[in-house]
Write a protein that holds these residues in place. Sequence first.
Motif, PDB file in Angstrom:
ATOM      1  N   GLY A 228       5.443 -36.819  14.434  1.00  0.00           N
ATOM      2  CA  GLY A 228       5.545 -35.308  15.037  1.00  0.00           C
ATOM      3  C   GLY A 228       3.562 -34.874  14.689  1.00  0.00           C
ATOM      4  O   GLY A 228       2.893 -35.248  13.637  1.00  0.00           O
ATOM      5  N   TYR A 229       3.494 -34.178  15.096  1.00  0.00           N
ATOM      6  CA  TYR A 229       1.844 -33.526  14.550  1.00  0.00           C
ATOM      7  C   TYR A 229       2.045 -31.939  14.928  1.00  0.00           C
ATOM      8  O   TYR A 229       2.317 -31.286  15.477  1.00  0.00           O
ATOM      9  N   ALA A 230       0.981 -31.991  13.983  1.00  0.00           N
ATOM     10  CA  ALA A 230       0.392 -30.417  14.564  1.00  0.00           C
ATOM     11  C   ALA A 230      -1.215 -29.844  13.428  1.00  0.00           C
ATOM     12  O   ALA A 230      -1.999 -30.782  13.012  1.00  0.00           O
ATOM     13  N   THR A 231      -1.746 -29.124  14.520  1.00  0.00           N
ATOM     14  CA  THR A 231      -3.469 -28.937  13.579  1.00  0.00           C
ATOM     15  C   THR A 231      -3.606 -27.021  13.784  1.00  0.00           C
ATOM     16  O   THR A 231      -3.104 -26.691  14.697  1.00  0.00           O
ATOM     17  N   ASN A 232      -4.590 -27.268  13.426  1.00  0.00           N
ATOM     18  CA  ASN A 232      -5.267 -25.829  13.426  1.00  0.00           C
ATOM     19  C   ASN A 232      -6.089 -24.747  14.045  1.00  0.00           C
ATOM     20  O   ASN A 232      -6.501 -23.819  14.046  1.00  0.00           O
ATOM     21  N   GLU A 233      -5.724 -25.445  15.257  1.00  0.00           N
ATOM     22  CA  GLU A 233      -6.660 -25.171  16.437  1.00  0.00           C
ATOM     23  C   GLU A 233      -6.330 -24.223  17.127  1.00  0.00           C
ATOM     24  O   GLU A 233      -7.688 -23.759  17.629  1.00  0.00           O
ATOM     25  N   THR A 234      -4.611 -24.147  16.890  1.00  0.00           N
ATOM     26  CA  THR A 234      -4.575 -23.166  17.603  1.00  0.00           C
ATOM     27  C   THR A 234      -3.384 -22.191  17.121  1.00  0.00           C
ATOM     28  O   THR A 234      -2.689 -22.383  15.810  1.00  0.00           O
ATOM     29  N   PRO A 235      -3.355 -20.688  17.069  1.00  0.00           N
ATOM     30  CA  PRO A 235      -2.696 -20.355  16.942  1.00  0.00           C
ATOM     31  C   PRO A 235      -0.761 -21.056  16.873  1.00  0.00           C
ATOM     32  O   PRO A 235      -0.758 -20.600  15.956  1.00  0.00           O
ATOM     33  N   ASN A 236      -0.843 -21.310  17.825  1.00  0.00           N
ATOM     34  CA  ASN A 236       0.289 -22.408  17.553  1.00  0.00           C
ATOM     35  C   ASN A 236       0.188 -23.389  16.978  1.00  0.00           C
ATOM     36  O   ASN A 236       1.796 -24.627  16.483  1.00  0.00           O
TER      37      ASN A 236
END
Length: 380
Positions: A122-130
Amino acid sequence: MKQLFTSESVSEGHPDKVADQISDAILDEMLTQDPDSRVAVETMVTTGLAVISGEVHTQAYVDVQETVRRVIKQIGYTKPTYRFDSESCGVLTTIHQQSSDIRQGVERGDVMGAGDQGLMFGYATNETPNLMPMAIQYAHDILRRLAVIRKEESTMPYLGPDSKSQITLEYENGKPKRIHTIVVSTQHDEGVQQTQIREDIKKYVLRELFDDRWIDNETILHVNPTGSFVIGGPHGDTGLTGRKIIVDTYGGKGGHGGGAFSGKDASKVDRSAAYAARQVAKTIVAAGLADECLVQLAYAIGIAEPVSVMVNSYGTGTVKDEMLAEAVMRIFDLTPAGIIRRLKLKDPIFQRTAAYGHFGREEFAWESLDYVDELRNIIA
């Protein structure tokens, strides 16, 4: 330092996505009648033909013919000129009983073991609002916009269901700065000029989605670079379930364990644990504990608890990755049964996941941020 990074998406009418949606529609039909169904369904689509195979253990009865034709119609393959349409295509079914060896590993008394071994990310980044990577999010946005135009508007009446998009972002010092290149390939009726398609894409798609912050005079745009895209869909290319796993996830950012999602019920950790890993990674980033986060879960077939949990914050974490991993294991039940309960994965939601990405869409439970405060409190 400048870098370029590219992600691709494909539309619901792409042949591989047609196959994914059919497989997940059959799964949904079985879950609607029997929430404890065990399903692994594969689909192949080609000129005038859909072939459905796989292994199931269920009390449900599904009219496979009707389900397949309904999905094809919903996607938009309704014209005989497509050489693959909902009314005339053949449907062959070769679904059989699930292996008892697999079933006994999953259903062990009161404990549900993992339906297979494997590793999931799983991955997440604060590049976008979602908290999705920007390149894959924008690539999805282009194709969703094309789908709305095709189904609900009259501005581009020549559009066909099959399309692809590609976004290349220019990064400066690790942050997205501008869109460097956009590639859009869209199926169209015969006789439409490519200059018209290009201008319509600019007017009705790109201007609706992007402002001057992201597109400038130096942004490169390729529309139907081959010069024509009349022959598309399953008539143009054979489609198979599970061939667009990077489109389904993060566009090449983070990692992918190799297992496909569509056609599998949630006892298969290829699917359910990937959803759980996204929830964990998104929670960490949303809690402000990292700007970027990759979570890896690994399982052994028949064993409930993951054999490993790894967190990688790429050096952006406010605490050590080991502390984040320990907190994750305290908060989240990462057994298959726990994931299924928390994310409501016995509900028939899966056909909706099978186009435009499984992540970054608030309609799904794994995108919820219910555990942000609890994680912050543990780390504090």
